[in-house]
Design a protein around this motif. Structure first.
Motif, PDB file in Angstrom:
ATOM      1  N   ALA A  74      45.393  43.989  39.874  1.00  0.00           N
ATOM      2  CA  ALA A  74      46.328  44.585  40.838  1.00  0.00           C
ATOM      3  C   ALA A  74      47.759  44.304  40.411  1.00  0.00           C
ATOM      4  CB  ALA A  74      46.068  44.030  42.240  1.00  0.00           C
ATOM      5  N   ALA A  75      48.023  43.072  40.020  1.00  0.00           N
ATOM      6  CA  ALA A  75      49.385  42.685  39.636  1.00  0.00           C
ATOM      7  C   ALA A  75      49.870  43.510  38.449  1.00  0.00           C
ATOM      8  CB  ALA A  75      49.440  41.197  39.304  1.00  0.00           C
ATOM      9  N   ILE A 105      40.451  40.466  40.025  1.00  0.00           N
ATOM     10  CA  ILE A 105      40.862  41.626  40.819  1.00  0.00           C
ATOM     11  C   ILE A 105      42.371  41.529  41.098  1.00  0.00           C
ATOM     12  CG2 ILE A 105      40.583  42.796  43.071  1.00  0.00           C
ATOM     13  CD1 ILE A 105      38.046  43.075  41.473  1.00  0.00           C
ATOM     14  N   GLY A 106      42.832  40.319  41.410  1.00  0.00           N
ATOM     15  CA  GLY A 106      44.249  40.094  41.677  1.00  0.00           C
ATOM     16  C   GLY A 106      45.112  40.317  40.446  1.00  0.00           C
ATOM     17  N   ALA A 150      38.558  41.034  48.335  1.00  0.00           N
ATOM     18  CA  ALA A 150      37.454  40.621  47.459  1.00  0.00           C
ATOM     19  C   ALA A 150      36.839  39.314  47.952  1.00  0.00           C
ATOM     20  CB  ALA A 150      37.960  40.483  46.016  1.00  0.00           C
ATOM     21  N   MET A 151      37.662  38.353  48.316  1.00  0.00           N
ATOM     22  CA  MET A 151      37.146  37.057  48.773  1.00  0.00           C
ATOM     23  C   MET A 151      36.360  37.200  50.072  1.00  0.00           C
ATOM     24  SD  MET A 151      40.347  34.511  47.937  1.00  0.00           S
ATOM     25  CE  MET A 151      39.446  32.956  48.041  1.00  0.00           C
ATOM     26  N   THR A 172      42.935  40.743  46.443  1.00  0.00           N
ATOM     27  CA  THR A 172      42.259  39.443  46.293  1.00  0.00           C
ATOM     28  C   THR A 172      41.623  39.015  47.610  1.00  0.00           C
ATOM     29  OG1 THR A 172      44.372  38.356  46.696  1.00  0.00           O
ATOM     30  CG2 THR A 172      43.678  38.536  44.419  1.00  0.00           C
ATOM     31  N   LYS A 193      29.094  33.132  36.995  1.00  0.00           N
ATOM     32  CA  LYS A 193      30.016  32.625  38.009  1.00  0.00           C
ATOM     33  C   LYS A 193      29.306  31.806  39.072  1.00  0.00           C
ATOM     34  CE  LYS A 193      32.794  35.077  35.740  1.00  0.00           C
ATOM     35  NZ  LYS A 193      34.168  35.487  35.544  1.00  0.00           N
ATOM     36  N   THR A 209      35.798  38.440  39.475  1.00  0.00           N
ATOM     37  CA  THR A 209      35.925  37.657  40.706  1.00  0.00           C
ATOM     38  C   THR A 209      37.223  38.076  41.395  1.00  0.00           C
ATOM     39  OG1 THR A 209      37.224  35.896  39.729  1.00  0.00           O
ATOM     40  CG2 THR A 209      34.836  35.700  39.521  1.00  0.00           C
ATOM     41  N   PRO A 210      37.468  37.562  42.613  1.00  0.00           N
ATOM     42  CA  PRO A 210      38.736  37.892  43.286  1.00  0.00           C
ATOM     43  C   PRO A 210      39.957  37.584  42.412  1.00  0.00           C
ATOM     44  CG  PRO A 210      37.227  36.927  44.867  1.00  0.00           C
ATOM     45  CD  PRO A 210      36.548  36.831  43.517  1.00  0.00           C
ATOM     46  N   ALA A 211      39.896  36.546  41.573  1.00  0.00           N
ATOM     47  CA  ALA A 211      41.051  36.204  40.732  1.00  0.00           C
ATOM     48  C   ALA A 211      41.375  37.327  39.749  1.00  0.00           C
ATOM     49  CB  ALA A 211      40.782  34.898  39.969  1.00  0.00           C
ATOM     50  N   VAL A 236      48.603  33.175  44.375  1.00  0.00           N
ATOM     51  CA  VAL A 236      47.819  31.948  44.167  1.00  0.00           C
ATOM     52  C   VAL A 236      47.762  31.135  45.464  1.00  0.00           C
ATOM     53  CG1 VAL A 236      47.637  29.798  42.871  1.00  0.00           C
ATOM     54  CG2 VAL A 236      48.352  31.887  41.702  1.00  0.00           C
ATOM     55  N   GLU A 260      33.044  38.965  49.403  1.00  0.00           N
ATOM     56  CA  GLU A 260      32.110  37.976  48.844  1.00  0.00           C
ATOM     57  C   GLU A 260      31.515  37.092  49.940  1.00  0.00           C
ATOM     58  OE1 GLU A 260      33.952  35.483  45.889  1.00  0.00           O
ATOM     59  OE2 GLU A 260      33.050  36.626  44.249  1.00  0.00           O
ATOM     60  N   MET A 277      45.374  32.898  47.931  1.00  0.00           N
ATOM     61  CA  MET A 277      43.965  32.664  47.573  1.00  0.00           C
ATOM     62  C   MET A 277      43.538  31.243  47.910  1.00  0.00           C
ATOM     63  SD  MET A 277      43.171  34.509  43.922  1.00  0.00           S
ATOM     64  CE  MET A 277      41.405  34.122  43.953  1.00  0.00           C
ATOM     65  N   LEU A 319      34.649  44.384  42.482  1.00  0.00           N
ATOM     66  CA  LEU A 319      34.217  42.994  42.671  1.00  0.00           C
ATOM     67  C   LEU A 319      32.770  42.791  42.201  1.00  0.00           C
ATOM     68  CD1 LEU A 319      34.804  40.169  43.937  1.00  0.00           C
ATOM     69  CD2 LEU A 319      33.766  41.039  46.026  1.00  0.00           C
ATOM     70  N   ARG A 367      53.961  44.293  43.006  1.00  0.00           N
ATOM     71  CA  ARG A 367      52.778  45.031  43.465  1.00  0.00           C
ATOM     72  C   ARG A 367      52.005  44.204  44.490  1.00  0.00           C
ATOM     73  NH1 ARG A 367      52.379  46.878  37.982  1.00  0.00           N
ATOM     74  NH2 ARG A 367      52.697  49.131  37.871  1.00  0.00           N
ATOM     75  N   ASP A 368      51.290  44.918  45.364  1.00  0.00           N
ATOM     76  CA  ASP A 368      50.488  44.302  46.417  1.00  0.00           C
ATOM     77  C   ASP A 368      49.203  43.716  45.813  1.00  0.00           C
ATOM     78  OD1 ASP A 368      49.164  43.616  48.734  1.00  0.00           O
ATOM     79  OD2 ASP A 368      48.517  45.677  49.146  1.00  0.00           O
ATOM     80  N   VAL A 369      49.221  42.429  45.537  1.00  0.00           N
ATOM     81  CA  VAL A 369      48.049  41.755  44.968  1.00  0.00           C
ATOM     82  C   VAL A 369      47.140  41.245  46.087  1.00  0.00           C
ATOM     83  CG1 VAL A 369      47.327  39.731  43.620  1.00  0.00           C
ATOM     84  CG2 VAL A 369      49.269  41.123  42.850  1.00  0.00           C
ATOM     85  N   MET A 425      45.162  31.676  37.823  1.00  0.00           N
ATOM     86  CA  MET A 425      43.944  31.981  38.563  1.00  0.00           C
ATOM     87  C   MET A 425      42.826  32.430  37.638  1.00  0.00           C
ATOM     88  SD  MET A 425      45.204  33.970  41.998  1.00  0.00           S
ATOM     89  CE  MET A 425      45.527  35.529  41.186  1.00  0.00           C
ATOM     90  N   LEU A 440      51.763  31.807  39.129  1.00  0.00           N
ATOM     91  CA  LEU A 440      51.269  32.623  38.025  1.00  0.00           C
ATOM     92  C   LEU A 440      49.854  33.129  38.273  1.00  0.00           C
ATOM     93  CD1 LEU A 440      52.543  30.731  34.850  1.00  0.00           C
ATOM     94  CD2 LEU A 440      53.711  32.343  36.322  1.00  0.00           C
ATOM     95  N   ILE A 441      49.667  34.424  38.052  1.00  0.00           N
ATOM     96  CA  ILE A 441      48.353  35.044  38.187  1.00  0.00           C
ATOM     97  C   ILE A 441      47.418  34.506  37.106  1.00  0.00           C
ATOM     98  CG2 ILE A 441      47.098  37.220  38.014  1.00  0.00           C
ATOM     99  CD1 ILE A 441      48.788  37.432  40.339  1.00  0.00           C
ATOM    100  N   VAL A 499      49.596  49.172  44.400  1.00  0.00           N
ATOM    101  CA  VAL A 499      49.189  48.907  43.012  1.00  0.00           C
ATOM    102  C   VAL A 499      49.491  50.081  42.094  1.00  0.00           C
ATOM    103  CG1 VAL A 499      47.159  48.600  41.548  1.00  0.00           C
ATOM    104  CG2 VAL A 499      47.463  47.171  43.549  1.00  0.00           C
ATOM    105  N   MET A 526      34.809  27.978  41.267  1.00  0.00           N
ATOM    106  CA  MET A 526      35.014  29.400  41.529  1.00  0.00           C
ATOM    107  C   MET A 526      34.292  30.236  40.488  1.00  0.00           C
ATOM    108  SD  MET A 526      39.071  29.417  42.376  1.00  0.00           S
ATOM    109  CE  MET A 526      39.411  29.110  40.641  1.00  0.00           C
TER     110      MET A 526
END
Lengths: 413, 413
Positions: free
Chosen positions: B171-172, B167-168, A217-218, A214, B334, B163-165, A310, A221, A313, B36, A208-210, B383, B379-380, A198, B410
């Motif tokens: 990161a991206a 966070i992703g 995080a999931m 994610t 959430k 949320t994880p989304a 996506v 949780e 996830m 998170l 980047r390493d997404v 999410m 697409l990020i 990242v 979610m």
């Protein structure tokens, strides 16, 4: 790999189910303040009756209910006030026919009494004499010993994720340590020659390493202890070393990425080499999520997840999280949102106040039914049985069976 | 205190709202792996276009779409293969009319190309010659530079619970540190002469301290840092000292219990003495929860909650948690459960695979509407806009507008 070579989701779920070990997370004991969100490892029974004594739910007078039969505004029943019970103290008081004892809310019911008359339905003609203006039914305004939770009764099943309600029930029963499942150890690996960290600025076609973020995080949780093994190049030996380390140190391993066909083949071969058996499946008839791989290395399930964030996830939510629940022994799943549900019975409510009705949720014929949890509002067991709360608005005189109500969910049914 | 002296819930909520300071939790910076569940303190904008270059979403051939118009099984268009793009590498390749370049999924589109023809819609007659059997529309199978998130565009608003989304998405965009709100500091006090610690065996009319545990659990779930001040007797000076310490050390204080009228009066007087003003309200027309007190001591809201555990939990859920959200600047809330919702538009799906459709939830006319979030699956931003997922089963050829679907939530809308 075409969609026609891929297996449907339901088939994948059943293949995973039949491959998994029964349970992986070991039990451990934690203090009650640390138990929130953890999953019980054993059935938990109450050591004591709750409440430990019969108690009044109102301010008033403890009586023998049969003394009050026929009482009315014009025909008060006359009783002699013989004693007073104080909150938080045990009482030696006892009554016989014709007597009454002053009671605070929550106070211990004296021996002999079987009901409490509310203060507002009485008058005191003098220091010793009580006039009762309304009859009390047997048990009225009383919670009897053990009515909430009976000594010896199992009140929290193994596999329950502990919410504030169960924490409260455990506290009420004097249980200050709980046997729960250890957090499941999950290893996460990102693969792909094109993947960079990242904090690195991608050049050329790099991304980047997404997924490390994610997926971590999931899984966090979902209550897991996550270890990230970073980014591994599309190189058989390096990926073999990483997956092998992941499998040795964890109870579940996720390797995402490898968008090239070659990298996906590596993942399959490595799972087969380490597991000494064929992968369980490779390719799902699911969009997004087609290039998903699943296999077992000993008792450790290993997923090869798609590189697209996506898709990764989506498959994590649909296939991996259920595996986590299963390996942790979780029997049900919790929540915190609003849903519509159909009420299963009439519920009266006094106009001029908001009533909060605790309900159990049942999924039936494509919709949720909200079944009111009956029981006096002071009972702890009402909290642990309820899945959610319905607000009966101030202006309403009640709700009818069949009404569609909005439930604030505390726990998914 | 009768129900007629009490104020309705809606009135209590609006009185609380107008008493609270705008925000109490200060900002702090945390690493992405620690972010998170935290609440963003600022709007977050992307520093770069995402994707940073136009890329293919399939394996195939980069082409000029206009070259392929009119192509069909019987009338293939013939192109010259001039180069190959490799995954994770930048490319110097460019094409002009009549040329095509070999593309991997995720690969960088060569200059000049505006579409990718899928492998299955092509044939290679020899090493250099490609036959295109189906026309490609401009932009087909391509995600263009910045189509997901535009450089400079705000993609996460202040007040978002991560949320994880998200966070992703962070990161991206290469954002590895996030400015979030500090955890709100909450002090919890149990009061009552009858209340004993969980590890104590109650004698006489004593009861165990349930509220310290349930309230701590609820506030911890809501993201707070909780300090428990233990059990304080129904003694004005001791309670004054405890509330004063609680107010000095925290941003919100909850004092539960004091089931006797005298103890409740103590709580009111102490809030008024420390706050140098009247309490905001005392008594709610709510069942359970009547003996609820609310006042301000400087910028610190103080609740007196009922002693009954169910009542304390109910009021905590209905009044205290919204205060926590407000003081932390949380804009939305959430979730993670299943709800029924009505689909807002037709969605086609290929039979033979399970499709997962990302949807936005809108509460309208007493029910949830599920609005499909359009956009390519890689697409990020899809999410971060989606509130939940709808499964379109394998056997189905699609869903229709108006269909009631089950959404796996979610994020609550």
């Amino acid at each position: 790999m075409d969609f026609f070579d891929c297996i449907p989701l339901a088939k994948a779920t059943s293949l995973i189910d039949s491959s998994l070990p029964e349970l992986t997370a070991e039990p451990e004991e934690v203090g009650l303040m640390q138990a929130l969100g953890r999953i019980t490892a054993v059935d938990i029974a109450a050591g004591v009756d709750l409440p430990p004594f019969s108690r009044s739910t109102v301010d008033g007078y403890a009586v023998l209910s049969r003394d009050t039969f026929g009482a009315g505004e014009g025909v008060p029943v006359m009783l002699t006030v013989t004693d007073e019970v104080f909150m938080g103290q045990s009482t030696e008081a006892s009554i016989v026919s014709g007597q009454a004892v002053i009671m605070p809310t929550g106070g211990m019911l004296p021996a002999g009494a079987d009901a409490v008359v509310m203060l507002e339905h009485t008058e005191r003609s003098d220091h010793e004499t009580l006039l009762v203006l309304k009859p009390a039914a047997p048990g009225e305004n009383v919670v009897t010993k053990g009515e909430d939770i009976k000594a010896g009764a199992m009140f929290i099943a193994a596999g329950t994720k502990l919410t504030p309600a169960e924490i409260g029930a455990l506290a009420a029963c004097g249980i200050d340590k709980v046997k729960v499942r250890q957090r499941l150890k999950v290893g996460i690996i990102s693969t792909g020659d094109e993947v960079v960290d990242v904090s690195t600025v991608p050049v050329g076609g790099q991304v980047r390493d997404v997924n490390s973020y994610t997926l971590a995080a999931m899984l966090t949780e979902a209550g897991c202890h996550v270890t990230s093994y970073g980014i591994i190049k599309d190189n058989y030996d390096e990926l073999l070393a990483a997956v092998s380390k992941g499998v040795n140190e964890n109870q579940l391993v996720l390797a995402s990425g490898g968008s090239s066909v070659g990298a996906r083949d590596h993942t399959v071969q490595i799972i087969e080499e380490l597991g000494r058996q064929k992968v369980v499946f490779h390719g799902l008839a699911v969009k997004p999520g087609k290039p998903t791989i699943f296999g077992m290395v000993g008792r450790v399930p290993v997923f090869g997840l798609p590189g697209h964030p996506v898709a990764a996830m989506t498959i994590c939510q649909m296939l991996v999280i259920p595996v986590v629940k299963r390996l942790q022994g979780l029997k049900a799943l919790k929540a915190g949102c609003k849903i519509s549900a159909r009420l299963t019975r009439n519920c009266a409510s006094a106009p001029g106040r908001d009533d909060f009705l605790r309900v159990k949720l049942i999924w039936l014929e494509g919709e949720y039914r909200a079944e009111p949890v009956l029981g006096k509002s002071g009972l702890i067991s009402v909290m642990t049985q309820a899945d959610g709360v319905v607000q009966v608005p101030e202006g309403s005189s009640g709700l009818y069976a069949g009404d569609v109500v909005t439930v604030e969910v505390m726990r998914e049914a």
